[in-house]
Design a protein around this motif. Structure first.
Motif, PDB file in Angstrom:
ATOM      1  N   ARG A  84       0.332  -1.086  -0.295  1.00 14.16           N
ATOM      2  CA  ARG A  84      -0.104   0.270   0.001  1.00 14.16           C
ATOM      3  C   ARG A  84       0.958   1.371  -0.065  1.00 14.16           C
ATOM      4  NH1 ARG A  84      -2.859   1.323   5.762  1.00 14.16           N
ATOM      5  NH2 ARG A  84      -3.573   3.350   4.336  1.00 14.16           N
ATOM      6  N   MET A  97      -6.624  -1.709  -5.667  1.00 16.31           N
ATOM      7  CA  MET A  97      -7.269  -1.391  -6.031  1.00 16.31           C
ATOM      8  C   MET A  97      -7.715  -2.994  -6.767  1.00 16.31           C
ATOM      9  SD  MET A  97      -8.841   0.567  -5.736  1.00 16.31           S
ATOM     10  CE  MET A  97      -8.169   1.971  -4.834  1.00 16.31           C
ATOM     11  N   LYS A 100      -8.205  -5.593  -3.644  1.00 11.08           N
ATOM     12  CA  LYS A 100      -9.604  -4.840  -3.111  1.00 11.08           C
ATOM     13  C   LYS A 100     -10.496  -5.485  -4.131  1.00 11.08           C
ATOM     14  CE  LYS A 100      -8.411  -0.348  -1.398  1.00 11.08           C
ATOM     15  NZ  LYS A 100      -8.738   1.216  -1.074  1.00 11.08           N
ATOM     16  N   HIS A 104     -12.929  -8.865  -1.989  1.00 13.91           N
ATOM     17  CA  HIS A 104     -14.228  -8.432  -1.659  1.00 13.91           C
ATOM     18  C   HIS A 104     -15.043  -9.921  -2.651  1.00 13.91           C
ATOM     19  CE1 HIS A 104     -18.253  -6.310  -2.205  1.00 13.91           C
ATOM     20  NE2 HIS A 104     -18.031  -7.034  -2.842  1.00 13.91           N
ATOM     21  N   PRO A 323      -9.316  -2.583   6.339  1.00 22.02           N
ATOM     22  CA  PRO A 323     -10.646  -2.122   5.707  1.00 22.02           C
ATOM     23  C   PRO A 323     -10.650  -2.518   4.458  1.00 22.02           C
ATOM     24  CG  PRO A 323     -10.326  -0.367   6.941  1.00 22.02           C
ATOM     25  CD  PRO A 323      -9.252  -1.782   7.256  1.00 22.02           C
ATOM     26  N   LEU A 324     -11.805  -2.853   3.018  1.00 20.09           N
ATOM     27  CA  LEU A 324     -11.997  -2.198   1.529  1.00 20.09           C
ATOM     28  C   LEU A 324     -11.386  -0.481   1.466  1.00 20.09           C
ATOM     29  CD1 LEU A 324     -13.146  -5.280   0.181  1.00 20.09           C
ATOM     30  CD2 LEU A 324     -10.916  -5.315   1.047  1.00 20.09           C
ATOM     31  N   ASP A 325     -11.343   0.378   1.929  1.00 18.41           N
ATOM     32  CA  ASP A 325     -11.258   1.442   2.088  1.00 18.41           C
ATOM     33  C   ASP A 325     -10.078   2.487   2.109  1.00 18.41           C
ATOM     34  OD1 ASP A 325     -11.808   1.626   4.154  1.00 18.41           O
ATOM     35  OD2 ASP A 325     -13.042   3.145   4.536  1.00 18.41           O
ATOM     36  N   ASP A 327      -6.100   3.468   1.651  1.00 17.68           N
ATOM     37  CA  ASP A 327      -5.464   4.286   0.420  1.00 17.68           C
ATOM     38  C   ASP A 327      -4.209   4.050   0.190  1.00 17.68           C
ATOM     39  OD1 ASP A 327      -7.398   6.147  -1.429  1.00 17.68           O
ATOM     40  OD2 ASP A 327      -7.277   7.518   0.014  1.00 17.68           O
TER      41      ASP A 327
END
Ligand code: KG4
Ligand code: ZN
Length: 334
Positions: A84, A97, A100, A104, A323-325, A327
């Protein structure tokens, strides 16, 4: 636990599958890299926009290649570890991305990993390394000394005040017209050169013996190339003299840090860890003090996703997930 590692922080897109057990045993089942040197060579350095655009094209094929080599399907994966930061933000975003989306759709945990942490733990992919150990991370983007105390616990003893050592290799190779990336070319050329033929100054930071500085050495080579003496100096001699200066400037703070931390094991990691002279000099000097030097194979020294997978593994094994948010962070600190 089967972990998929994804790395795209700079100019390489990489994916790997590793198998880890609660007992801490690690097996690398595959490590695939899509290298972009051919794309950036024409520019003598990495063009960020080109890097991220090419990641978009190569990231899924490289993940497929890693799965195929490992003999697994996506649905077998128990968790995903992805870089990240730090790195080029556009490049980072492609891998992040993608991770993620996979996490998901598969309903599996994902953890974001610091790229430097990957380099620090890379020696553990192949060697039994007892913690704490000292690690010299030396690449195109980083030059730093860390004590690896435990998974997730790293103490920085020193770092570069300006350029990274790999950057110095690449810039000097460019000045000498040797192409990109420059580290390996200079390493190879230096074998035939006289290390004492050109006087290259060594920088030391006052009151900070474990810090580095490489901007002066590049300027010194530029000044030498503009002088008359350059006309009669063989490129191999200049390369060998420059390389010896960089190696000296890497070795001295590392020995200082090994003594200060009393580390029994010193790990050499990052792309410049491939340098043959650096490996020889560090091993000679540290082994003379009774310390052990470990360096990963070349494929785990340079950017790869197996190191990202191992750096994410201890959190995934504990059942943690991000969490998938989250950055991408260009300047993510360790
Ligand atoms: O770790 P890496 O693949 O990417 C970064 O995170 O930067 O390291 C690439 C760097 C480049 O600067 C390259 O010139 C250098 O590692 N390098 C070397 C050698 N092989 C690669 N530097 C010195 N000697 C080498 N043999
Ligand atoms: Zn790196």
């Amino acid at each position: 636990m089967l972990i998929l590692g994804i790395e795209s922080s700079c100019d390489d897109a990489a994916a790997a599958v590793i198998e880890t057990s609660v007992a801490g045993r690690v097996r690398v089942l595959s490590s695939a890299v899509a290298n972009q040197d051919d794309i950036h060579r024409a520019y003598g350095g990495i063009v960020p926009e080109l890097a991220s655009r090419n990641h978009v094209v190569t990231i899924l094929p490289v993940i497929e290649r890693a799965l195929e080599t490992a003999g697994h399907r996506l649905s077998d994966i128990d968790g995903i570890a992805v870089t990240r930061g730090p790195g080029l933000v556009g490049s980072l975003l492609v891998g992040l991305m993608c991770a993620k989306g996979l996490a998901h759709s598969l309903g599996r945990p994902m953890v974001g990993v610091n790229h430097i942490e990957g380099h620090l733990l890379a020696p553990m992919l192949e060697h039994e390394v007892a913690m704490p150990y000292l690690a010299l991370v030396v690449s195109g983007g980083h030059t730093a000394l860390f004590v690896v105390e435990d998974f997730g616990r790293y103490r920085r003893l020193g770092s570069t005040r300006d350029d990274a050592a790999g950057e110095a290799f690449d810039k000097v190779a460019k000045l000498m017209g040797l192409g990109y990336p420059g580290g390996k070319v200079i390493d190879d050329l230096s074998r035939a050169g006289n290390r004492k033929s050109v006087r290259v100054p060594r920088a030391r930071i006052r009151n900070a013996p474990m810090d580095f500085s490489f901007s002066g050495v590049k300027t010194a080579v530029a000044a030498f190339l503009a002088s008359e003496a350059a006309q009669t100096t063989a490129p191999a001699d200049l390369a060998a003299s420059f390389q010896e200066a960089v190696v000296d400037m890497l070795v001295r703070p590392t020995i200082e840090a090994a003594r200060a931390s009393d580390a029994q094991t010193v790990a050499l990691t990052g792309g410049v860890a491939a340098n043959s002279r650096l490996r020889t000099r560090l091993a000679e000097l540290l082994e003379a003090e009774g310390r052990r030097v470990v360096a990963p194979s070349l494929k785990y020294c340079t950017d790869n996703a197996a190191m990202i997978a191992i750096a994410g593994s201890y959190r995934l094994l504990r059942g943690e997930a991000d969490p998938l948010d989250i950055d991408a962070q260009a300047n993510l600190a360790l």
